[in-house]
Scaffold this motif. Structure first.
Motif, PDB file in Angstrom:
ATOM      1  N   LYS A  11     -14.195  66.229 -62.205  1.00 46.96           N
ATOM      2  CA  LYS A  11     -13.482  65.090 -61.656  1.00 46.96           C
ATOM      3  C   LYS A  11     -12.409  64.584 -62.630  1.00 46.96           C
ATOM      4  O   LYS A  11     -11.358  64.146 -62.189  1.00 46.96           O
ATOM      5  CB  LYS A  11     -14.495  63.978 -61.320  1.00 46.96           C
ATOM      6  N   ASP A  31      -6.767  62.091 -63.132  1.00 45.61           N
ATOM      7  CA  ASP A  31      -7.585  61.787 -61.940  1.00 45.61           C
ATOM      8  C   ASP A  31      -8.747  60.873 -62.299  1.00 45.61           C
ATOM      9  O   ASP A  31      -9.399  61.058 -63.331  1.00 45.61           O
ATOM     10  CB  ASP A  31      -8.190  63.068 -61.343  1.00 45.61           C
ATOM     11  N   THR A  33     -12.254  58.991 -60.456  1.00 47.56           N
ATOM     12  CA  THR A  33     -13.123  58.844 -59.283  1.00 47.56           C
ATOM     13  C   THR A  33     -14.182  57.790 -59.612  1.00 47.56           C
ATOM     14  O   THR A  33     -14.453  57.507 -60.774  1.00 47.56           O
ATOM     15  CB  THR A  33     -13.850  60.162 -58.928  1.00 47.56           C
ATOM     16  N   GLY A  37     -17.541  59.923 -56.309  1.00 53.38           N
ATOM     17  CA  GLY A  37     -16.357  60.602 -55.786  1.00 53.38           C
ATOM     18  C   GLY A  37     -15.826  60.007 -54.489  1.00 53.38           C
ATOM     19  O   GLY A  37     -14.821  60.481 -53.946  1.00 53.38           O
ATOM     20  N   GLN A  38     -16.469  58.927 -53.993  1.00 53.35           N
ATOM     21  CA  GLN A  38     -15.974  58.320 -52.734  1.00 53.35           C
ATOM     22  C   GLN A  38     -14.630  57.632 -52.943  1.00 53.35           C
ATOM     23  O   GLN A  38     -13.799  57.602 -52.039  1.00 53.35           O
ATOM     24  CB  GLN A  38     -16.964  57.278 -52.217  1.00 53.35           C
ATOM     25  N   LYS A  39     -14.440  57.041 -54.129  1.00 52.08           N
ATOM     26  CA  LYS A  39     -13.156  56.398 -54.441  1.00 52.08           C
ATOM     27  C   LYS A  39     -12.386  57.335 -55.352  1.00 52.08           C
ATOM     28  O   LYS A  39     -12.921  57.778 -56.369  1.00 52.08           O
ATOM     29  CB  LYS A  39     -13.431  55.059 -55.134  1.00 52.08           C
ATOM     30  N   LYS A  40     -11.154  57.651 -54.970  1.00 48.54           N
ATOM     31  CA  LYS A  40     -10.344  58.583 -55.765  1.00 48.54           C
ATOM     32  C   LYS A  40      -9.011  57.944 -56.094  1.00 48.54           C
ATOM     33  O   LYS A  40      -8.470  57.190 -55.278  1.00 48.54           O
ATOM     34  CB  LYS A  40     -10.068  59.849 -54.945  1.00 48.54           C
ATOM     35  N   GLN A  42      -5.571  57.861 -59.378  1.00 43.76           N
ATOM     36  CA  GLN A  42      -4.972  58.373 -60.610  1.00 43.76           C
ATOM     37  C   GLN A  42      -4.731  57.180 -61.516  1.00 43.76           C
ATOM     38  O   GLN A  42      -4.392  56.092 -61.030  1.00 43.76           O
ATOM     39  CB  GLN A  42      -3.611  58.997 -60.280  1.00 43.76           C
TER      40      GLN A  42
END
Ligand code: ADP
Ligand code: UDP
Length: 239
Positions: A11, A31, A33, A37-40, A42
């Motif tokens: 991730k 990146d 998260t 990993g539900q919220k992504k 930068q």
């Protein structure tokens, strides 16, 4: 040292083979998260800042006798490290209640813990990295009793070193996550990273959050917080 094939993309980082089979090149990405990993998103320049901060901490720890995977920084986003077999545990140390422990135990965020709290999470994305205890770890054969003793001892020592260093920079080390692995000689060494992605840093005076919680909780000024931590830790004013 040349980057060869990409072995793994996670991730926050990519892992590349190098010219040497015992060494890897870690590439730090921007990146970000959260919440499995539900919220992504930068975070601009995060990769550069985390590479620098993590290497600074790993060098500090090496100077104090903690063995780490770091060999050297190659450029602003890449570092050469010793390849290890990662022990699939996230080793978390806490000095102040925040995040999941506050929720789980009904503690108010910011409550100073009477002594550092050590927790183990099973590093398994499919299961959502559950909290596990020593019996679970032994049953799953993730580490034996002696290895757990070493992990706990190293985590406690690392906490002392980082806590004192950061206190001098006006930062409260609230909590952090470590990963360990075994090198080719079977020795347990510190791996992965120590950065604002993996720690909670609060300004000692204002209690302002200067870590990834600004991203997780949509608090704004995310990039500024990472830059501020780079300055506090390394003294570097800008990139
Ligand atoms: P994730 O896998 O959680 O998405 P990252 O994006 O940070 O995390 O990916 C980096 C991966 O590299 C992690 O799975 C971490 O356990 C692994 N890793 C870190 N240091 C080493 C090392 N020295 N040798 C082998 N693997 C490592
Ligand atoms: N942490 C991490 N990776 C994870 C989970 C947690 O680096 O996959 C770090 C996190 O940044 C914090 C500490 O471990 O510094 C404790 O996190 P917590 O259990 O409170 O989880 P969260 O509130 O982030 O879900």
């Amino acid at each position: 040292m040349e980057k060869k094939e990409m072995l793994y993309e996670g991730k926050a980082k990519q892992i590349f083979a190098s010219d040497n089979e015992d060494q890897l090149i870690v590439h730090f990405k921007d990146d970000a998260t959260a919440f499995d990993g539900q919220k992504k998103g930068q975070i601009a320049q995060k990769g550069i800042i985390n590479n620098k901060i993590s290497n600074f901490f790993f060098k500090l720890l090496e100077e104090k006798g903690i063995k780490t995977h770091l060999i050297k920084e190659l450029n602003e986003r890449d570092s050469l490290v010793k390849k290890v077999d990662i022990i699939p545990l996230e080793v978390v140390m806490r000095n102040i209640a925040a995040g999941s422990i506050a929720k789980r135990l009904g503690l108010e965020e910011g409550t100073k813990l009477p002594a550092p709290v050590l927790e183990f999470y099973y590093k398994n994305d499919d299961l959502g990295d559950p909290l596990i205890n020593r019996s679970h770890i032994e049953v799953l054969e993730l580490a034996d009793e002696e290895e757990l003793r070493i992990l706990a001892e190293m985590a406690e020592e690392i906490n002392k070193i980082l806590f004192d260093f950061l206190k001098n920079q006006g930062i409260d080390l609230v909590d952090f996550k470590l990963e360990f692995g075994k090198n080719k000689d079977g020795e347990i060494i510190l791996a992965d990273e120590i950065s604002p992605d993996t720690c909670r840093f609060w300004d000692s005076e204002t209690q302002q959050k200067l870590d990834k919680d600004r991203f997780r909780r949509d608090l704004g000024d995310v990039e500024a917080a990472y830059h501020e931590m780079l300055k506090r830790i390394t003294g570097q004013e800008s990139l």
